[in-house]
Design a protein around this motif. Structure first.
Motif, PDB file in Angstrom:
ATOM      1  N   THR A   1      49.335  27.444 -65.104  1.00  0.00           N
ATOM      2  CA  THR A   1      48.294  26.913 -64.222  1.00  0.00           C
ATOM      3  C   THR A   1      48.892  25.742 -63.456  1.00  0.00           C
ATOM      4  O   THR A   1      49.415  24.800 -64.065  1.00  0.00           O
ATOM      5  CB  THR A   1      47.063  26.426 -65.015  1.00  0.00           C
ATOM      6  OG1 THR A   1      46.632  27.480 -65.877  1.00  0.00           O
ATOM      7  CG2 THR A   1      45.916  26.053 -64.095  1.00  0.00           C
TER       8      THR A   1
ATOM      9  N   LEU B   1      41.170  30.692 -53.841  1.00  0.00           N
ATOM     10  CA  LEU B   1      40.832  30.778 -55.257  1.00  0.00           C
ATOM     11  C   LEU B   1      39.317  30.923 -55.398  1.00  0.00           C
ATOM     12  O   LEU B   1      38.826  31.665 -56.240  1.00  0.00           O
ATOM     13  CB  LEU B   1      41.323  29.497 -55.958  1.00  0.00           C
ATOM     14  CG  LEU B   1      41.093  29.362 -57.453  1.00  0.00           C
ATOM     15  CD1 LEU B   1      41.760  30.495 -58.212  1.00  0.00           C
ATOM     16  CD2 LEU B   1      41.620  28.019 -57.959  1.00  0.00           C
TER      17      LEU B   1
ATOM     18  N   PRO C   1      52.288  20.830 -71.580  1.00  0.00           N
ATOM     19  CA  PRO C   1      51.275  20.229 -70.692  1.00  0.00           C
ATOM     20  C   PRO C   1      51.936  19.382 -69.595  1.00  0.00           C
ATOM     21  O   PRO C   1      53.151  19.186 -69.611  1.00  0.00           O
ATOM     22  CB  PRO C   1      50.456  19.346 -71.626  1.00  0.00           C
ATOM     23  CG  PRO C   1      51.196  19.277 -72.910  1.00  0.00           C
ATOM     24  CD  PRO C   1      52.450  20.079 -72.818  1.00  0.00           C
TER      25      PRO C   1
ATOM     26  N   GLY D   1      44.973  26.224 -53.736  1.00  0.00           N
ATOM     27  CA  GLY D   1      44.881  26.492 -52.295  1.00  0.00           C
ATOM     28  C   GLY D   1      43.584  25.942 -51.754  1.00  0.00           C
ATOM     29  O   GLY D   1      42.907  25.162 -52.421  1.00  0.00           O
TER      30      GLY D   1
ATOM     31  N   PHE E   1      38.198  34.901 -64.297  1.00  0.00           N
ATOM     32  CA  PHE E   1      38.535  33.739 -63.484  1.00  0.00           C
ATOM     33  C   PHE E   1      39.993  33.831 -63.061  1.00  0.00           C
ATOM     34  O   PHE E   1      40.874  34.084 -63.891  1.00  0.00           O
ATOM     35  CB  PHE E   1      38.296  32.427 -64.249  1.00  0.00           C
ATOM     36  CG  PHE E   1      38.599  31.227 -63.391  1.00  0.00           C
ATOM     37  CD1 PHE E   1      37.669  30.775 -62.464  1.00  0.00           C
ATOM     38  CD2 PHE E   1      39.832  30.596 -63.463  1.00  0.00           C
ATOM     39  CE1 PHE E   1      37.961  29.705 -61.625  1.00  0.00           C
ATOM     40  CE2 PHE E   1      40.124  29.517 -62.628  1.00  0.00           C
ATOM     41  CZ  PHE E   1      39.189  29.069 -61.709  1.00  0.00           C
TER      42      PHE E   1
HETATM   43  P1  NAD Z   1      52.058  21.445 -60.665  1.00  0.00           P
HETATM   44  O1  NAD Z   1      52.353  22.816 -60.181  1.00  0.00           O
HETATM   45  O2  NAD Z   1      52.748  20.307 -60.027  1.00  0.00           O
HETATM   46  O3  NAD Z   1      52.358  21.318 -62.241  1.00  0.00           O
HETATM   47  C1  NAD Z   1      51.806  22.214 -63.186  1.00  0.00           C
HETATM   48  C2  NAD Z   1      52.691  22.249 -64.408  1.00  0.00           C
HETATM   49  O4  NAD Z   1      53.956  22.759 -64.021  1.00  0.00           O
HETATM   50  C3  NAD Z   1      52.952  20.906 -65.085  1.00  0.00           C
HETATM   51  O5  NAD Z   1      52.918  21.058 -66.488  1.00  0.00           O
HETATM   52  C4  NAD Z   1      54.354  20.572 -64.650  1.00  0.00           C
HETATM   53  O6  NAD Z   1      55.069  19.793 -65.589  1.00  0.00           O
HETATM   54  C5  NAD Z   1      54.975  21.939 -64.560  1.00  0.00           C
HETATM   55  N1  NAD Z   1      56.143  21.980 -63.665  1.00  0.00           N
HETATM   56  C6  NAD Z   1      56.480  21.115 -62.697  1.00  0.00           C
HETATM   57  N2  NAD Z   1      57.633  21.508 -62.113  1.00  0.00           N
HETATM   58  C7  NAD Z   1      58.014  22.629 -62.723  1.00  0.00           C
HETATM   59  C8  NAD Z   1      59.117  23.506 -62.582  1.00  0.00           C
HETATM   60  N3  NAD Z   1      60.061  23.288 -61.674  1.00  0.00           N
HETATM   61  N4  NAD Z   1      59.188  24.573 -63.384  1.00  0.00           N
HETATM   62  C9  NAD Z   1      58.227  24.815 -64.291  1.00  0.00           C
HETATM   63  N5  NAD Z   1      57.159  24.030 -64.494  1.00  0.00           N
HETATM   64  C10 NAD Z   1      57.049  22.943 -63.707  1.00  0.00           C
HETATM   65  O7  NAD Z   1      50.485  21.323 -60.552  1.00  0.00           O
HETATM   66  P2  NAD Z   1      49.596  20.075 -60.851  1.00  0.00           P
HETATM   67  O8  NAD Z   1      49.888  19.044 -59.821  1.00  0.00           O
HETATM   68  O9  NAD Z   1      49.686  19.722 -62.289  1.00  0.00           O
HETATM   69  O10 NAD Z   1      48.132  20.686 -60.603  1.00  0.00           O
HETATM   70  C11 NAD Z   1      47.597  20.817 -59.326  1.00  0.00           C
HETATM   71  C12 NAD Z   1      47.660  22.232 -58.809  1.00  0.00           C
HETATM   72  O11 NAD Z   1      47.209  23.127 -59.804  1.00  0.00           O
HETATM   73  C13 NAD Z   1      46.754  22.452 -57.617  1.00  0.00           C
HETATM   74  O12 NAD Z   1      47.388  23.313 -56.692  1.00  0.00           O
HETATM   75  C14 NAD Z   1      45.538  23.145 -58.227  1.00  0.00           C
HETATM   76  O13 NAD Z   1      44.793  23.913 -57.325  1.00  0.00           O
HETATM   77  C15 NAD Z   1      46.196  23.970 -59.279  1.00  0.00           C
HETATM   78  N6  NAD Z   1      45.255  24.297 -60.332  1.00  0.00           N
HETATM   79  C16 NAD Z   1      44.839  25.576 -60.467  1.00  0.00           C
HETATM   80  C17 NAD Z   1      43.913  25.899 -61.449  1.00  0.00           C
HETATM   81  C18 NAD Z   1      43.423  27.304 -61.626  1.00  0.00           C
HETATM   82  O14 NAD Z   1      42.775  27.562 -62.639  1.00  0.00           O
HETATM   83  N7  NAD Z   1      43.703  28.231 -60.731  1.00  0.00           N
HETATM   84  C19 NAD Z   1      43.423  24.914 -62.279  1.00  0.00           C
HETATM   85  C20 NAD Z   1      43.870  23.614 -62.105  1.00  0.00           C
HETATM   86  C21 NAD Z   1      44.797  23.312 -61.136  1.00  0.00           C
END
Ligand code: NAD
Length: 474
Positions: free
Chosen positions: A197, A377, A149, A223, A417
């Motif tokens: 995600t 999206l 997470p 996006g 979705f």
């Molecule tokens: P994020 O991409 O910063 O982080 C998501 C996850 O990736 C976290 O668990 C984080 O620890 C991990 N992570 C970070 N750096 C990483 C790396 N280098 N390699 C692998 N994993 C890494 O996203 P966020 O800030 O947590 O969430 C916001 C984004 O998520 C927004 O763009 C939002 O639109 C998107 N989002 C999409 C959905 C969907 O269902 N399509 C749902 C929620 C959020």
């Protein structure tokens, strides 16, 4: 309470991974009844045993009202569990397919088998929903799972870890917490599937790492999700839906309407209706309302403030939300007009409670703008004229769409979705989530010697004619 992330231990990760690799075929061989039993355990944990602790965790991470946690964190996954339990036996059943006449003497079917050891990386904005949601599909399809997470919502991670430890053995489902280094170490392992995600930028890192092992991926990304208000729309109802969709979770929702494109003739009425509904929802000072969430951390608060400042510098005006001093991690619902398309607010996903309002006179302008940008999206259309709705629907593409509402397509487990290209690859929820975590194995079974024996070498003139005949007619 401050929660500290435990020290990162690569050997521990490798051991969990190795134990899941060893155990994967046992889990894959489980029956629908056994998988349903696990889902029921998860249901009870979320619905009763840990529900109050989950409320507290989200209050600590976001200042989120428990009612909102029930509605948009717990309800969608409880509903998803019920839907999966109801349909799982059917989804798992071998699916017979037709065979061409040339394959007479055989039977073919599709067997949905588990992909194996899966990695699930989830974001912070709906931490419970977006971790346990895909986990339901992974369990339904008979996989083992390692969950990573987000580090940004430590209280939610702590309660999820407690639930996972209480319900599952690590050789089947384990949760490892930690920062980017943990995600990076996990991505080095040869998983059979990765369900990620998060943001498009990290999505690219995940896909690149997956390519090394040719691991399949589901990328649920983000996006800018546009919201079109046609000149025939019911303005009061549109304002109410959009205020709910945009300002829930303080705009930190992947499918929140990112910006509104409204027919010029309606803009003043829409702004008045929006102002009224924001007061109805959150009072005159939303930042002190118990029903209004806060921004997850100071970095995101600064990022959102930066978007507002940049837009103001480029000529935008705040028409709602300027009356409140911003404090700690609270940003009030902020509605802006005169926003330049060159401002960062219109270039990046906002992911906060700021709503730019653009106006149009010709529907084609809207289509041209939307289609110049990455595929969204979600795309929302408000209007009463069927022809106009069809025009917007047929001339754009998006992961999902609501007509005369927003957000709610996520709440229907019968709908796939996901996004398109930059906004995502693959689909989740219901049967789509089950299939995403399954390998559709094509099985051909020879029942008695078939006509194909007649088509094998040596290729005599007779066989050549027969092959030609088969190609043409069977
Ligand atoms: P994020 O991409 O910063 O982080 C998501 C996850 O990736 C976290 O668990 C984080 O620890 C991990 N992570 C970070 N750096 C990483 C790396 N280098 N390699 C692998 N994993 C890494 O996203 P966020 O800030 O947590 O969430 C916001 C984004 O998520 C927004 O763009 C939002 O639109 C998107 N989002 C999409 C959905 C969907 O269902 N399509 C749902 C929620 C959020």
């Amino acid at each position: 309470m401050t929660i500290t992330t435990p020290k990162f231990d690569t050997t521990l990760l490798q051991n969990i991974f190795a134990s899941q690799q060893k155990h994967q075929y046992t889990i894959a061989a489980t029956t629908a009844k056994e998988r349903i039993a696990k889902l029921k355990k998860l249901y009870n944990a979320l619905d009763s045993t840990y529900r109050v602790e989950i409320h507290h965790a989200l209050q600590a991470d976001f200042g989120k009202n428990p009612a909102e946690t029930d509605l948009n964190e717990l309800y969608p996954i409880l509903k998803e569990i019920k839907h999966t339990i109801k349909n799982l036996s059917n989804w798992m059943r071998d699916e017979p397919v037709d065979s061409p006449f040339a394959l007479i003497g055989s039977r073919s079917y599709i067997k949905y088998e588990a992909k194996g050891v899966c990695l699930l990386i989830s974001p912070w904005n709906f931490p419970i929903n977006l971790t346990f949601g895909p986990l339901i599909s992974a369990i339904a399809a008979g996989n083992t799972v390692i969950i990573k997470p987000s580090e940004n919502t430590p209280h939610s991670t702590a309660i999820m870890k407690k639930i996972v430890i209480a319900l599952f053995e690590p050789k089947e489902i384990a949760l490892v917490d930690g920062e980017v280094e943990v995600a990076t170490a996990l991505l080095a392992l040869p998983f059979n599937h990765i369900f990620f995600t998060g943001s498009p930028n990290i999505g690219k890192i995940v896909m690149k790492a997956a390519a090394k092992h040719l691991t399949s991926v589901t990328l649920e990304l983000g996006g800018k999700s546009p919201c079109i208000i046609d000149h025939t729309a019911d303005i009061k109802s549109a304002a109410k839906s959009i205020a709910w969709g945009k300002f829930m979770n303080a705009g930190q929702t992947c499918i929140a309407p990112d910006y509104v494109y409204i027919h010029k003739t309606l803009v003043e009425r829409f702004l008045t209706a929006l102002k009224d509904v924001i007061v109805d929802f959150y009072g005159t000072t939303p930042t002190s309302s118990e029903d209004y969430a806060r921004i997850v951390n100071i970095n995101h608060t600064k990022r959102i403030q930066g978007l507002i400042d940049d837009a103001l510098e480029k000529g935008a005006k705040i028409v709602i939300g300027d009356n409140e001093a911003k404090q700690d991690s609270m940003i009030p619902p902020t509605v802006m007009t005169n926003v330049s398309l060159d401002s960062t607010l219109m270039q990046e996903e906002i992911f906060g409670p700021v709503l730019p309002i653009l106006t149009y006179t010709d529907s084609e302008e809207v289509i041209t703008h939307i289609n110049k940008n990455p595929k969204p999206l979600a795309l929302y259309i408000f209007g009463k004229n069927k022809k106009n709705i069809k025009y917007f629907l047929n001339n754009t593409t998006a992961g999902g769409t609501c007509i005369n509402n927003n957000i709610l397509h996520f709440f229907n487990s019968e709908l796939p979705f996901g996004g398109v290209n930059t906004s995502g690859i693959g689909k989740s929820k219901g049967i789509y989530g089950f299939k995403e975590f399954s390998n559709a194995r094509g099985v051909y079974k020879q029942l008695f010697p078939g006509a194909v024996l007649l088509l094998m070498p040596p290729y005599t003139d007779f066989k050549k004619k027969l092959i030609r005949f088969t190609m043409k007619w069977f």
